[in-house]
Design a protein around this motif. Structure first.
Motif, PDB file in Angstrom:
ATOM      1  N   MET A 153     -96.195 -61.104 -41.517  1.00 24.93           N
ATOM      2  CA  MET A 153     -95.949 -61.971 -40.362  1.00 24.93           C
ATOM      3  C   MET A 153     -94.469 -62.310 -40.265  1.00 24.93           C
ATOM      4  O   MET A 153     -93.840 -62.598 -41.279  1.00 24.93           O
ATOM      5  CB  MET A 153     -96.737 -63.268 -40.511  1.00 24.93           C
ATOM      6  N   TYR A 169    -101.780 -71.283 -36.156  1.00 20.43           N
ATOM      7  CA  TYR A 169    -101.769 -69.815 -36.117  1.00 20.43           C
ATOM      8  C   TYR A 169    -101.730 -69.259 -37.549  1.00 20.43           C
ATOM      9  O   TYR A 169    -102.484 -68.370 -37.916  1.00 20.43           O
ATOM     10  CB  TYR A 169    -100.552 -69.349 -35.322  1.00 20.43           C
ATOM     11  N   GLU A 207    -104.442 -66.877 -39.310  1.00 18.36           N
ATOM     12  CA  GLU A 207    -104.056 -65.524 -39.724  1.00 18.36           C
ATOM     13  C   GLU A 207    -104.260 -65.315 -41.213  1.00 18.36           C
ATOM     14  O   GLU A 207    -104.684 -64.263 -41.658  1.00 18.36           O
ATOM     15  CB  GLU A 207    -102.582 -65.263 -39.383  1.00 18.36           C
ATOM     16  N   GLU A 208    -103.923 -66.368 -42.006  1.00 11.40           N
ATOM     17  CA  GLU A 208    -104.005 -66.220 -43.453  1.00 11.40           C
ATOM     18  C   GLU A 208    -105.452 -66.120 -43.914  1.00 11.40           C
ATOM     19  O   GLU A 208    -105.724 -65.592 -44.978  1.00 11.40           O
ATOM     20  CB  GLU A 208    -103.293 -67.368 -44.151  1.00 11.40           C
ATOM     21  N   LYS A 230    -107.701 -64.473 -42.250  1.00  9.72           N
ATOM     22  CA  LYS A 230    -108.216 -63.155 -41.881  1.00  9.72           C
ATOM     23  C   LYS A 230    -107.945 -62.177 -43.018  1.00  9.72           C
ATOM     24  O   LYS A 230    -106.844 -62.141 -43.547  1.00  9.72           O
ATOM     25  CB  LYS A 230    -107.438 -62.619 -40.664  1.00  9.72           C
ATOM     26  N   GLU A 248    -107.577 -58.481 -43.342  1.00 11.95           N
ATOM     27  CA  GLU A 248    -107.544 -57.224 -42.596  1.00 11.95           C
ATOM     28  C   GLU A 248    -107.716 -56.066 -43.549  1.00 11.95           C
ATOM     29  O   GLU A 248    -107.271 -56.140 -44.697  1.00 11.95           O
ATOM     30  CB  GLU A 248    -106.191 -57.071 -41.908  1.00 11.95           C
ATOM     31  N   LYS A 271     -98.130 -54.811 -41.804  1.00 12.72           N
ATOM     32  CA  LYS A 271     -97.689 -55.927 -42.651  1.00 12.72           C
ATOM     33  C   LYS A 271     -96.928 -55.415 -43.874  1.00 12.72           C
ATOM     34  O   LYS A 271     -95.941 -56.005 -44.298  1.00 12.72           O
ATOM     35  CB  LYS A 271     -98.899 -56.748 -43.122  1.00 12.72           C
TER      36      LYS A 271
END
Ligand SMILES: Cc1ncc(COP(=O)(O)O)c(C=O)c1O
Length: 431
Positions: A1, A128, A132-133, A135, A137, A143
């Motif tokens: 990020m 946000y 995001e943290e 999630k 992925e 990233k």
């Protein structure tokens, strides 16, 4: 990020003038400590100017923060007719930088927030970040590359401006660094991992060490490329079943598959696990077989040869060399007669496209692989062998050279994740 801090955010912070100063302070601390904070190169001159002029007492403080920010380049594709360019050209340039790395722009500027798809308030940034943290992925390649964005950008620009895109210094440098990292005499950049294995076998055929119809022992449980590399050379793959605990080739089953036509054993270090033992070395010696490592999934893995006993250690570890005083640590890729590496984007050392390499200590094999991957040519316009076009290009080599510097640290992160996954798996198995 990546979060680009707008000028008003930075000036509010250093001048302590904002009502939400506490929020800004905590947010800055969080972003700096995670390495997420950035500015656009277009902001630098303005920020320095304003700080010097209006807040000279905080100049050192500003410079300290500036030194810890990532600087994201301002691209050359500026559309001066863009709506945001007409409203505020500086905001527009920041937006363009954000677009390159898909960053958020933290700002309290209402106009910027209204007109930009990337702008976000400091408070919303916390929310946000939290979302995001949480999630998880699957393989977030962007990233991984974002971490090295500045070095990668520099490498891309260097290759672009050099005007030299194949068979140049970037490949030479990367090959030297890779050979050094693996602990071998030669590394030869090729187009992908499949070609690395294909070229090793093709070279052995060209050198008279193997011939059409000869057999190569290979694990039944592997990626299709290991097998294709053999069959593509009109050699015969002889499949051997895996060890149920590691899913790697079961070395104890090899001997019964050896015939008069067996010329090599291809071991695959699957999922970063080393497939090697002294029993394997003894077999190769006894039957005069080449050992080829498919190291597509295991760059950085280490086999520790014990001096007091013969236990094998499967681990990816930067510190393995130092921490086991009574062992000799040998990296995969340096264990066998030759090894094939893949730098497919999802691999631990991933390019931004296809790429691969062969490593070996064998001078003659290295020369042959290099020639075969370059149209069978050792000398320009002299084509001695029926080769392929399988070269690593300058751009991928430059990018890989950046990422190679961080491979041990990156492997440590992966190791932590897989260790906890293995733990979970062992608990589940016991249920
Ligand atoms: C075990 C194994 N061997 C060979 C390859 C082939 O590599 P590439 O996709 O770069 O051709 C891969 C990766 O895809 C692999 O996982």
């Amino acid at each position: 990020m990546i979060f680009i801090l707008d000028n008003n955010f930075i000036l509010d912070l250093i001048s302590r003038r904002a009502l939400n100063y506490g929020v800004q302070l905590n947010l800055t601390y969080l972003l700096l400590s995670k390495g997420y904070a950035a500015i656009s190169s277009s902001q630098l001159h303005n920020l320095r100017y304003v700080v010097k002029k209006s807040y000279p007492q905080y100049e050192n403080e500003y410079l300290e923060i500036e030194a810890r920010l990532k600087i994201i380049k301002t691209p050359s594709y500026v559309d001066l007719n863009h709506k945001l360019a007409n409203l505020d050209i500086e905001d527009y340039l920041i937006e363009l930088s954000a677009k390159i790395v898909n960053a958020k722009i933290i700002t309290s500027d209402k106009q910027f927030l209204k007109n930009s798809e990337f702008a976000i308030t400091p408070i919303d940034t916390f929310l946000y970040l939290f979302k995001e943290e949480k999630k998880v992925e699957f393989l977030p390649l962007k990233k991984i590359n974002d971490k090295h964005v500045v070095d990668i950008e520099q490498a891309i620009d260097r290759v672009l401006t050099s005007g030299w895109y194949l068979l140049g210094n970037e490949v030479k440098n990367f090959e030297a660094h890779l050979a050094d990292y693996v602990g071998v005499k030669h590394a030869i950049g090729v187009a992908n991992g499949l070609d690395a294995l294909r070229l090793i076998l093709k070279a052995y055929i060209e050198m008279g060490i193997m011939a059409e119809g000869d057999e190569v022992i290979v694990p039944a449980n592997t990626y299709i490329a290991s097998i294709l590399a053999i069959s593509d050379n009109r050699l015969t793959p002889v499949l051997v079943e895996p060890d149920i605990n590691t899913y790697n080739l079961d070395i104890s089953l090899i001997e019964k598959h050896i015939t008069a036509r067996t010329k090599a054993i291809m071991v695959v270090h699957l999922y970063g696990q080393v497939c090697w033992s002294e029993e394997l070395e003894a077999l190769a010696k006894k039957y005069k077989l080449k050992i080829i490592e498919d190291n597509a999934q295991a760059i950085g893995a280490v086999f520790s040869r014990q001096t007091t006993d013969n236990r094998q250690q499967n681990q990816i570890s930067e510190s393995a060399t130092q921490s086991h005083a009574l062992t000799t640590a040998i990296k995969t890729g340096a264990l066998g007669d030759a090894a094939g590496f893949s730098f497919y984007p999802g691999k631990n050392l991933g390019a931004l496209g296809d790429a691969g390499a062969v490593t070996t200590n064998d001078d003659a094999l290295a020369t042959m692989v290099r020639a075969l991957g370059n149209y069978g040519s050792k000398q320009k316009y002299v084509n001695e062998y029926q080769g392929l076009n399988s070269r690593l290009d300058e751009l991928q080599a430059a990018l890989l050279d950046v990422k190679l510097r961080y491979i041990d640290a990156d492997n440590q992160i992966i190791l932590k994740t897989t260790t906890s996954f293995s733990l979970l798996l062992s608990v589940v198995r016991r249920l």
